[in-house]
Design a protein around this motif. Structure first.
Motif, mmCIF file in Angstrom:
data_model
loop_
_atom_site.group_PDB
_atom_site.id
_atom_site.type_symbol
_atom_site.label_atom_id
_atom_site.label_comp_id
_atom_site.label_asym_id
_atom_site.label_seq_id
_atom_site.Cartn_x
_atom_site.Cartn_y
_atom_site.Cartn_z
ATOM 1 N N ARG A 64 4.708 -2.478 4.020
ATOM 2 C CA ARG A 64 6.002 -1.771 4.007
ATOM 3 C C ARG A 64 6.760 -1.935 5.333
ATOM 4 N NH1 ARG A 64 6.691 2.600 0.617
ATOM 5 N NH2 ARG A 64 8.835 2.419 1.392
ATOM 6 N N ALA A 92 -4.829 2.261 3.149
ATOM 7 C CA ALA A 92 -3.719 2.900 3.871
ATOM 8 C C ALA A 92 -3.051 1.950 4.864
ATOM 9 C CB ALA A 92 -4.221 4.150 4.585
ATOM 10 N N TYR A 144 -1.232 -0.951 3.193
ATOM 11 C CA TYR A 144 -0.006 -0.457 2.553
ATOM 12 C C TYR A 144 1.126 -0.346 3.577
ATOM 13 C CZ TYR A 144 3.249 2.994 0.612
ATOM 14 O OH TYR A 144 4.379 3.654 0.206
ATOM 15 N N HIS A 145 0.833 0.278 4.716
ATOM 16 C CA HIS A 145 1.879 0.467 5.733
ATOM 17 C C HIS A 145 2.298 -0.870 6.337
ATOM 18 C CE1 HIS A 145 2.135 4.820 5.698
ATOM 19 N NE2 HIS A 145 0.823 4.881 5.648
ATOM 20 N N ASN A 160 -6.933 0.557 10.223
ATOM 21 C CA ASN A 160 -7.351 1.907 9.845
ATOM 22 C C ASN A 160 -8.292 2.480 10.887
ATOM 23 O OD1 ASN A 160 -5.982 2.246 7.271
ATOM 24 N ND2 ASN A 160 -7.374 0.679 6.470
ATOM 25 N N SER A 181 -4.024 11.081 -3.529
ATOM 26 C CA SER A 181 -3.245 10.024 -4.171
ATOM 27 C C SER A 181 -3.559 8.660 -3.552
ATOM 28 C CB SER A 181 -1.742 10.295 -4.017
ATOM 29 O OG SER A 181 -1.395 11.481 -4.696
ATOM 30 N N SER A 182 -3.566 7.652 -4.395
ATOM 31 C CA SER A 182 -3.813 6.289 -3.920
ATOM 32 C C SER A 182 -2.540 5.675 -3.339
ATOM 33 C CB SER A 182 -4.309 5.407 -5.069
ATOM 34 O OG SER A 182 -5.575 5.835 -5.515
ATOM 35 N N TYR A 183 -2.714 4.796 -2.374
ATOM 36 C CA TYR A 183 -1.591 4.020 -1.845
ATOM 37 C C TYR A 183 -1.314 2.855 -2.801
ATOM 38 C CZ TYR A 183 -2.132 6.530 2.571
ATOM 39 O OH TYR A 183 -2.188 7.518 3.533
ATOM 40 N N VAL A 185 -0.695 -0.209 -3.097
ATOM 41 C CA VAL A 185 -0.673 -1.499 -2.404
ATOM 42 C C VAL A 185 -0.198 -2.619 -3.326
ATOM 43 C CG1 VAL A 185 -2.140 -3.247 -1.286
ATOM 44 C CG2 VAL A 185 -2.496 -0.815 -0.783
ATOM 45 N N ASP A 193 -5.641 0.492 -2.737
ATOM 46 C CA ASP A 193 -5.589 1.807 -2.082
ATOM 47 C C ASP A 193 -6.073 1.748 -0.634
ATOM 48 O OD1 ASP A 193 -5.243 4.502 -1.657
ATOM 49 O OD2 ASP A 193 -7.126 5.091 -2.616
ATOM 50 N N ASP A 253 -8.056 6.333 6.560
ATOM 51 C CA ASP A 253 -8.334 5.677 5.289
ATOM 52 C C ASP A 253 -9.718 5.981 4.726
ATOM 53 O OD1 ASP A 253 -7.498 3.520 3.272
ATOM 54 O OD2 ASP A 253 -9.416 2.750 3.962
ATOM 55 N N SER A 311 -12.504 3.132 -2.671
ATOM 56 C CA SER A 311 -11.550 4.083 -2.103
ATOM 57 C C SER A 311 -12.126 5.491 -2.154
ATOM 58 C CB SER A 311 -10.243 4.033 -2.894
ATOM 59 O OG SER A 311 -9.536 5.253 -2.772
#
Length: 438
Positions: free
Chosen positions: A29, A22, A25-26, A103, A170-172, A174, A20, A133, A242
């Motif tokens: 992606r 942020a 995660y990005h 972050n 909501s969690s990311y 990952v 989780d 985050d 988190s």
């Protein structure tokens, strides 16, 4: 990893986890393979006089865990030691970087550092992309009806609760994208000795919070002899947990604990919107006119837990020995320093910054200014905690004091450093004189 492969870098700071996250995660992606990075920042580490600092051991231990997890996925984390500007110039020369992800960090030094690094990256046409985050709401996401930041906690918390929903909590996911990490092997994590520090005992509080504790949190949290608080401060400070996971759990089990998490958001948005508080100034400028006594001998007695006020001394002994102090006792010790001894809150803030495992600029500054009366939501200057009354209310049997001040009934224990009634009147006079000048 091909030397010609364009990559994304995820730059870890106070978000030391895979779950989780942020920014991570990005990055995953982004369409690029991702190389995680952590910099042991000499601008921060060189300022630490104590090279036996448990916080540095905590970071080191956490990074070792992250590295181990990444190696299980045939990946790794690049760990550097140095000044960020020089480190980034080296990394740019070694890798073909498309984008850098990280972050947000809201502290004055961090924002200046990030602006400098963003500038360096921009000269190479590399974007620095940063994400929220470590808080649920940040900066100016929660505003008054006049579109100004809140400076009082209660209406802020109401607005926070009115706005929060599943989207914000909501969690990311990952874990779904970890296969996009770079496949590589990098040098082992440098030792603590390599970065100029000594290893300390590895006795940190757990990163999990007991649901039974949360269910009893409201009734137990003010009693320092009871293990009634989460002790998650160090994990929140360095992002090994988190905030979204915790806020969901708090919403389910304890509104009082949720309010403590909302206080974190509140103080972080204060630091962002009123950066002067993080640079040694009172939130309310008129409080900078107070004539502090700043008696160095009395400050030393406070630091060492030798004031002759058992609850104050117990708190300082706990802090000095463990790096932790119960929150109720933090309020009492801070009030005692600023109002009984008329010592500048900045002296106490700096001492806590040196000693607290969970030191966080936004919360530490907010708490000290609250105690001194100079901050947001501050205790009125004429509210002066009576340590004896606080003891009677929150440590009636003296269990906490007995644990941390075993010398209490011996000849070694000092007489009170100042009379409470005298100190109260002296404080009221000093504050009134300063504030009346406005």
């Amino acid at each position: 990893m091909s030397s010609k492969e364009k990559i994304a870098i995820f730059w870890y700071r106070r978000d030391l986890r895979l779950h989780d996250n942020a920014g991570l995660y990005h990055a995953l992606r982004s369409g690029y393979r991702v190389l995680p990075l952590f910099i042991f920042d000499r601008n921060i580490l060189d300022a630490l006089d104590n090279k036996y600092d448990k916080r540095v051991t905590f970071i080191h231990k956490t990074l070792a865990g992250i590295q181990e997890s990444l190696k299980e996925k045939s990946s790794d984390i690049l760990i550097e030691y140095g000044f960020p500007k020089a480190v980034w110039e080296k990394i740019i020369s070694q890798y073909d970087i498309a984008e850098v992800y990280t972050n947000h960090d809201y502290e004055p030094y961090a924002t200046e550092r990030d602006q400098e690094i963003a500038g360096i990256l921009k000269t190479k046409n590399i974007d620095l992309k940063s994400f929220k985050d470590q808080v649920i709401f940040e900066k100016q996401e929660i505003l008054t009806g006049q579109n100004t930041p809140y400076t009082v906690f209660t209406p802020y918390s109401r607005a926070w609760k009115a706005k929060v929903n599943d989207f914000f909590l909501s969690s990311y996911p990952v874990e779904k994208y970890l296969d996009r990490l770079i496949k590589t092997q990098l040098p082992q994590l440098p030792s603590l000795e390599d970065i100029g520090f000594q290893e300390t005992p590895d006795d940190f509080p757990s990163a999990s919070v007991d649901e039974q504790l949360l269910n009893k949190y409201e009734e137990q949290r003010n009693y320092p002899a009871i293990n009634g608080t989460s002790r998650l401060g160090i994990h929140l400070r360095f992002g090994t947990v988190s905030i979204r996971d915790l806020a969901r759990k708090a919403s389910k089990h304890s509104e009082t604990w949720l309010n403590e998490l909302i206080w974190r958001d509140f103080y972080h948005q204060i630091l962002w919107n009123y950066p002067h508080v993080g640079k040694g100034h009172a939130f309310r400028s008129e409080y900078d006119r107070i004539k502090w006594r700043n008696n160095e001998k009395e400050f030393k007695a406070w630091c060492e837990g030798k004031t002759g006020y058992p609850l104050v001394d117990a708190g300082m002994h706990e802090l000095n020995e463990t790096g932790f102090m119960h929150n109720r006792v933090r309020m009492v010790t801070a009030s005692f320093l600023t109002k009984h001894l008329l010592i500048d809150w900045r002296w106490g803030e700096a001492y806590f910054a040196e000693k607290l495992l969970d030191y966080d600029l936004a919360a530490n500054n907010g708490g000290w200014q609250w105690a001194a009366g100079s901050g947001t939501d501050a205790a009125p200057y004429f509210r002066i905690f009576n340590p004896a009354a606080q003891t009677e209310k929150f440590d009636k049997k003296g269990d906490y004091i007995k644990k941390w001040v075993p010398e209490l009934n011996s000849l070694d224990y000092p007489s009170p450093i100042v009379d409470h009634k005298f100190a109260r009147e002296r404080c009221l006079k000093a504050y009134k004189e300063a504030l009346d000048k406005g």
